[in-house]
Design a protein around this motif. Structure first.
Motif, short mmCIF file in Angstrom:
data_model
loop_
_atom_site.label_atom_id
_atom_site.label_comp_id
_atom_site.label_asym_id
_atom_site.label_seq_id
_atom_site.Cartn_x
_atom_site.Cartn_y
_atom_site.Cartn_z
N GLN A 41 46.10 47.53 36.85
CA GLN A 41 45.33 48.09 37.98
C GLN A 41 46.32 48.90 38.81
OE1 GLN A 41 44.41 44.77 37.06
NE2 GLN A 41 42.64 45.74 36.15
N PHE B 223 43.66 37.80 41.57
CA PHE B 223 43.46 38.79 40.51
C PHE B 223 44.73 39.59 40.25
CE2 PHE B 223 41.50 42.50 38.48
CZ PHE B 223 40.69 41.85 37.57
N LEU C 252 38.53 34.08 45.94
CA LEU C 252 38.91 34.03 44.54
C LEU C 252 38.08 35.07 43.79
CD1 LEU C 252 39.05 30.17 44.01
CD2 LEU C 252 40.98 31.74 44.12
N SER C 253 38.62 35.53 42.68
CA SER C 253 37.93 36.60 41.96
C SER C 253 36.53 36.18 41.54
CB SER C 253 38.74 37.02 40.73
OG SER C 253 39.05 35.91 39.93
N GLU D 154 34.39 34.73 43.22
CA GLU D 154 33.46 35.03 44.31
C GLU D 154 33.52 36.50 44.71
OE1 GLU D 154 31.00 33.55 46.05
OE2 GLU D 154 31.25 32.06 44.46
N PHE E 161 34.12 39.60 43.39
CA PHE E 161 33.44 40.76 42.81
C PHE E 161 31.92 40.70 43.04
CE2 PHE E 161 37.44 40.44 40.42
CZ PHE E 161 37.99 41.63 40.84
N ARG E 162 31.42 39.49 43.06
CA ARG E 162 29.98 39.37 43.33
C ARG E 162 29.70 39.66 44.80
NH1 ARG E 162 27.55 34.07 40.64
NH2 ARG E 162 25.63 35.20 41.06
N ARG F 234 29.70 43.40 45.55
CA ARG F 234 28.53 44.13 45.04
C ARG F 234 27.27 43.95 45.89
NH1 ARG F 234 28.29 42.42 38.94
NH2 ARG F 234 26.14 42.96 39.37
N PHE G 43 40.47 47.04 46.71
CA PHE G 43 40.09 47.27 45.33
C PHE G 43 41.19 48.04 44.59
CE2 PHE G 43 36.59 47.39 42.20
CZ PHE G 43 35.96 46.20 42.55
N PHE G 44 40.95 48.29 43.31
CA PHE G 44 41.97 48.94 42.46
C PHE G 44 41.29 49.63 41.31
CE2 PHE G 44 42.48 44.35 43.09
CZ PHE G 44 41.49 43.91 42.23
N PHE H 197 28.29 50.07 40.75
CA PHE H 197 28.32 48.62 41.00
C PHE H 197 29.18 48.28 42.21
CE2 PHE H 197 27.32 48.19 36.38
CZ PHE H 197 26.18 47.42 36.53
N TYR H 198 30.29 49.00 42.32
CA TYR H 198 31.24 48.68 43.38
C TYR H 198 31.40 49.83 44.37
CZ TYR H 198 32.41 44.81 40.35
OH TYR H 198 32.32 43.69 39.58
#
Lengths: 309, 644
Positions: free
Chosen positions: B390, B493, B521-522, B524, B526-527, B530, B540-541, B561-562
């Motif tokens: 990343q 991450f 934590l990853s 949780e 990314f969801r 979104r 983010f990266f 999505f992001y």
């Protein structure tokens, strides 16, 4: 109390300990992560997440999941690994031998180094060698095993190439991890043996043995050491647990394939079934080890045996 | 015997030989001279007689019959001739000597070349290259999902449809030729003829179709379809790569596959044919089942043939000598420069480095940069920095309608002056020098190797560090006392994120943007991102994939999505759509460049810095490209182990 009855009670205690440990892990592991995230791609839809949570039973209330887990566990089913192929217990079982080898080797180092040094230091009490042995003991107890492991790799594997830096191929690859694992316990055994020997060697029966004309070697090994080892046996069970727990980090440092590394991997991947299976095996090993030590203790020390009866 | 001693001895041997040759050459000159003097033809014999004559004249009596004057004239002529001939002889000897000297120089030149060749040892094509990695994913299926994807096995055993040029990022043929654009919504893919799987069966359009279906939701083959026996239910990792963008598709013949898209889609080929989608054999999977392919044996068309694998010990491959791409120094998979490839699993980075030092390991990649720092000047190692998985870090401002107002107050990030102030607040160079390796640069959006990336144009627009201007901008925007916002970060991450978040927080606070760091934590994070429901900023990266769709399709376009930061009032969305419909690669690259510049000028994100990872090899290993590709595995075939 009959020996058999005692054994049954201790076995029940062992099962209770394993149950408590696994229950705690069950709750904690579900509080700190969601395994479906590591199973799904970044752009998985909410429907995808729901589908896999449903499939894994993660949408059920915690108590339902726990009941299901216990019911299956009683039948020897600890679930399928989320990341590896096969039942979690089988995957853990494959790694047991590696950890047993390492722990046993660590124990050999601990006892092989600690007991003779303790005897030697006690017999030469106050001498420079006694001071040196005690210094080694303090160093051993104060040194983190991962640091010691890295130093052993640095000096004995890269500088002089006596041993491989990592892996599990043959006896040579076992030496450094065994030393790194066993040195801490060796220090404990050394101190305990030394103090035990000092006490014993001043007792009347040792004086009597000498007065009978027994040679010094027999006096030390047959009469002195035998009694001095009783406290060592007492902490052997505790040290066994420490060695098994310590093997987790040693397995990582030396890339040794065992339960410890598997557990670390599984925790990082939120692979609950494998973590739980691993902990069941570790908890069972430690408690059973303690049980065996307790039983052995009663065998070698007639006072305890008689008191129990 | 140490290498240094070996070369020292060899050096001595070369000097001795050179001296010997020089001596023999000089001896040769001398011998030639002697030959010219004493072993020539009759004329030479006469000359020799003439040269010796004065002495003979002293020793021998003069002929009595010749008159004295005539004798003197003859003697004078003979002497003159003798002098001329002696002079010629001397010239010849000199020329011979010069010629011989030239020979010596030629020999020396030849030896110098040999020295140079010796100094640059040959690549050992029969070598075994051993690479240490921290973790090895158990599954062998290259299309397994999420964090279960086994990138090493994917790059070694399998191949992608196309690849990207390591410098220009342009698509290049691999299993499939460059797409034939029939019309804006119809594309034909021609399978490269002659490519065979490791079992000798040919790669055909049927395999291509099978892989499309397998990695996408285009068919019921997987995603829990009845034919799947994949453990724990199948979930493909590869939906993100455009595999669900088909209107229809069909196999025309063994070498031809046609795809119809609902709308013109310029990123289609770069996405579905990218290095992230590795192709399996249809016949092999159908014959053996998914579970077998995932856990027992891997078989593809890749540069290496799979041998065996243990997720806790390592894995082995051997060179696929029938590989369809000849070896060269490029990053994309080619016929490997070595015979056997061994991966050793070593979780501890220092144990990996010790492996190189002990001669047990040849190369390591994706190392934390601080770990290799002490070895940078060590001649036993080669250290190379390359983009991490990343490589570009940034912070997205949530500008969605859902947070147009927060607690009755307008969202500050809807004002470009606030976004500019945030960008001017960060001293990136200090972060690069203090926390990173010093070799990174500021971030301008996507990874530098992305198609259309306008490096110079972006660099000329660099926002820089100007806290005073940042404060003034905030005041202008109506925040003279600053503002309070949440900074959401993921902690597990990328290790650098929680570390870098602290100075970023301090820089922002220094100009008046007071942040509260919210850690996730990853699993949780990314969801949460979104949902677009939480106000504030989100760390983010980007990734290192040349095709930009995976970044701009998820993070820039309004439907991504992001896409936390969306700006409907700008040209950004229009440019995104335009580039996605530009089927001409040149035109698309131009539009992408314009999009990146517009996005940067809009202060759309808080652009932070690049982040590096490190590659380390033994001194006798060349890996000039390092792992400068997605996760590095695609360049493994470029490693060269030198003969010592």
């Amino acid at each position: 109390m009959q020996f058999a009855n005692l054994l049954v009670i201790r076995l029940i205690q062992t099962i209770l300990v394993i149950w408590v440990v696994v229950s705690i892990v069950f709750v904690i592991s579900r509080l700190i992560g969601n395994p479906e995230t590591s199973l799904m791609p970044w752009d998985a839809t909410n429907e995808d997440y729901e589908r896999i949570r449903e499939k894994l039973g993660l949408n059920d209330p915690m108590i339902v999941q726990y009941g299901r887990f216990l019911g299956d566990a009683l039948q020897g089913d600890l679930g399928f690994s989320y990341h590896r192929t096969g039942p979690a217990l089988d995957i853990v079982a494959d790694k047991v031998l590696g950890t047993v080898k390492l722990t046993a080797a660590g124990l050999v180092v601990a006892l092989g180094l600690g007991v003779p040094l303790g005897v030697f230091a006690a017999l030469r009490r106050g001498s420079p060698l006694d001071w040196l042995a005690r210094l080694v003991a303090v160093f051993g107890q104060a040194t983190p095993s991962f640091w010691l492991g890295l130093m052993l790799i640095f000096f004995l594997a890269t500088r002089v190439s006596w041993f491989p830096t990592a892996g599990a191929e043959g006896f040579r690859s076992l030496v450094l991890p065994a030393i790194a694992l066993g040195l801490l316990s060796a220090a404990g055994f050394m101190r305990l043996t030394r103090s035990g020997m000092i006490d014993v060697m001043n007792t009347d029966f040792i004086r009597t043995a000498r007065a009978k004309g027994l040679n010094e070697r027999t006096v030390i090994l047959r009469h002195g050491l035998r009694h001095a080892l009783i406290p060592v046996m007492t902490i052997l069970g505790i040290e066994l647990g420490r060695l098994i727990a310590g093997s987790v980090i040693i397995e990582v440092v030396f890339s040794w394939p065992g339960i410890g590394r598997l557990m670390i991997e599984s925790i990082l991947q939120s692979d609950y079934p494998t973590v739980q299976a691993g902990l069941v095996v570790i908890a069972a090993s430690i408690t059973l080890g303690n049980l065996i030590v307790d039983m052995t203790y009663r065998v070698i020390d007639p006072r305890i045996r008689m008191a129990a009866l | 015997m140490s290498t240094r001693n070996y070369w020292k001895r060899m050096s001595h041997r070369r000097l001795s030989r050179r001296t010997l040759l020089r001596a023999s050459a000089r001896a040769g000159v001398g011998a030639t001279g002697l030959a010219l003097v004493g072993c020539g033809d009759d004329d030479d014999d006469d000359q020799a007689v003439v040269q010796a004559q004065p002495q003979q004249q002293q020793e021998q009596p003069q002929p009595v019959a010749q008159p004295q004057q005539q004798q003197q004239q003859q003697q004078a002529m003979q002497q003159e001739q003798a002098e001329q001939q002696a002079e010629q002889q001397a010239q010849q000897v000199e020329q011979q000597e010069q010629a011989q000297e030239g020979t010596v120089e030629a020999i020396e030149r030849e030896e110098a070349e040999q020295d140079q060749q010796a100094a640059e040892p040959e690549v050992d094509l029969d070598a075994t290259v051993r690479v240490a990695i921290g973790r090895y994913t158990a599954g062998l299926d290259p299309q397994r999902s999420g964090s279960q994807t086994n990138y090493v096995n994917g790059a070694c055993t399998f191949d992608s449809g196309m690849s990207n040029h390591p410098e220009t990022a342009a698509l290049e043929p691999n299993l499939v030729q460059l797409p034939e654009i029939v019309d804006p919504t119809n594309v034909i893919f021609h399978v490269t003829p002659g490519v065979v799987f490791h079992d000798g069966s040919p790669y055909t359009a049927h395999d291509l179709e099978f892989n499309f279906e397998r990695v996408s939701s285009a068919a019921e083959y997987h995603q829990g379809g009845e034919t799947s026996d994949h453990p724990n239910e199948w979930a493909s990792a590869r939906q993100a790569f455009g595999t669900d963008n088909f209107a229809s598709y069909s196999v025309i013949d063994d070498l031809t596959f046609a795809v119809e898209t609902p709308a013109p889609n310029a990123s289609l080929a770069g996405s579905i044919m990218s290095g992230a989608v590795r192709h399996v054999s249809k016949a092999f999977v159908e014959e053996n089942g998914d579970a077998y392919v995932d856990s027992v044996f891997a078989m593809g068309t890749g540069p290496f043939r799979f041998v065996d694998s243990d997720p806790d010990v390592g894995a082995n491959w051997t060179r696929n000598d029938d590989y369809h791409k000849p070896r060269d120094g490029l990053t994309n998979p080619r016929l490997p420069w070595y015979k056997d490839f061994e991966v050793q699993i070593r979780p501890e980075p220092l144990a990996q480095i010790a492996g190189i030092e002990a001669g047990e390991i040849d190369a390591i990649y994706n190392l934390p940069t601080d770990v290799v720092e002490p070895y940078r000047d060590n001649p036993n190692f080669k250290v190379l920095y390359q983009p991490s998985g990343q490589p570009t870090h940034y912070i997205m401002f949530n500008t969605h309608d859902s947070v147009a107002e927060v607690d009755g107050v307008p969202n500050p990030f809807l004002d470009i002056r606030v976004r500019e102030a945030a960008n001017l607040a960060i001293n990136r160079q200090e972060i690069i020098d203090g926390l990173l390796t010093g070799s990174e640069g500021p971030a301008f959006g996507p990874y530098r190797g992305t198609i259309g990336y306008p490096g110079e144009a972006l660099e000329s627009r660099y926002h820089g560090y100007d806290p005073e201007r940042a404060k003034a901008l905030l005041e202008e925007a109506g925040y003279p006392d600053g503002l309070d916002v949440d900074l959401h970060i993921v902690t597990d991450f990328q290790p650098i994120v929680p570390i870098m978040a602290l100075p970023v927080q301090e820089y922002l606070e220094a100009v008046g943007i007071r942040t509260t760091i919210k850690e996730y934590l990853s699993s949780e994070y990314f969801r949460t991102v979104r949902t677009f429901e939480l106000p504030g900023m989100f760390w983010f990266f980007t990734n290192t994939i040349a095709e930009p769709e995976t970044v701009i399709g998820s993070g820039v376009t309004e439907s991504g999505f992001y896409a936390v930061s969306v700006y409907p009032d700008t040209e950004i969305e229009e440019l995104y759509q335009a580039q996605n419909q530009a089927l001409d690669p040149g035109e698309r690259a131009r539009l992408l460049a314009e999009l990146y510049i517009t996005f940067y000028d809009n202060y759309s994100w808080l652009f932070l810095t690049e982040v590096s990872a490190a590659t380390m090899t033994a001194a006798n290993v060349n890996w000039p490209v390092g792992s400068a590709e997605l996760r590095g595995e695609g360049t493994l075939s470029a490693i060269q182990k030198l003969k010592t």
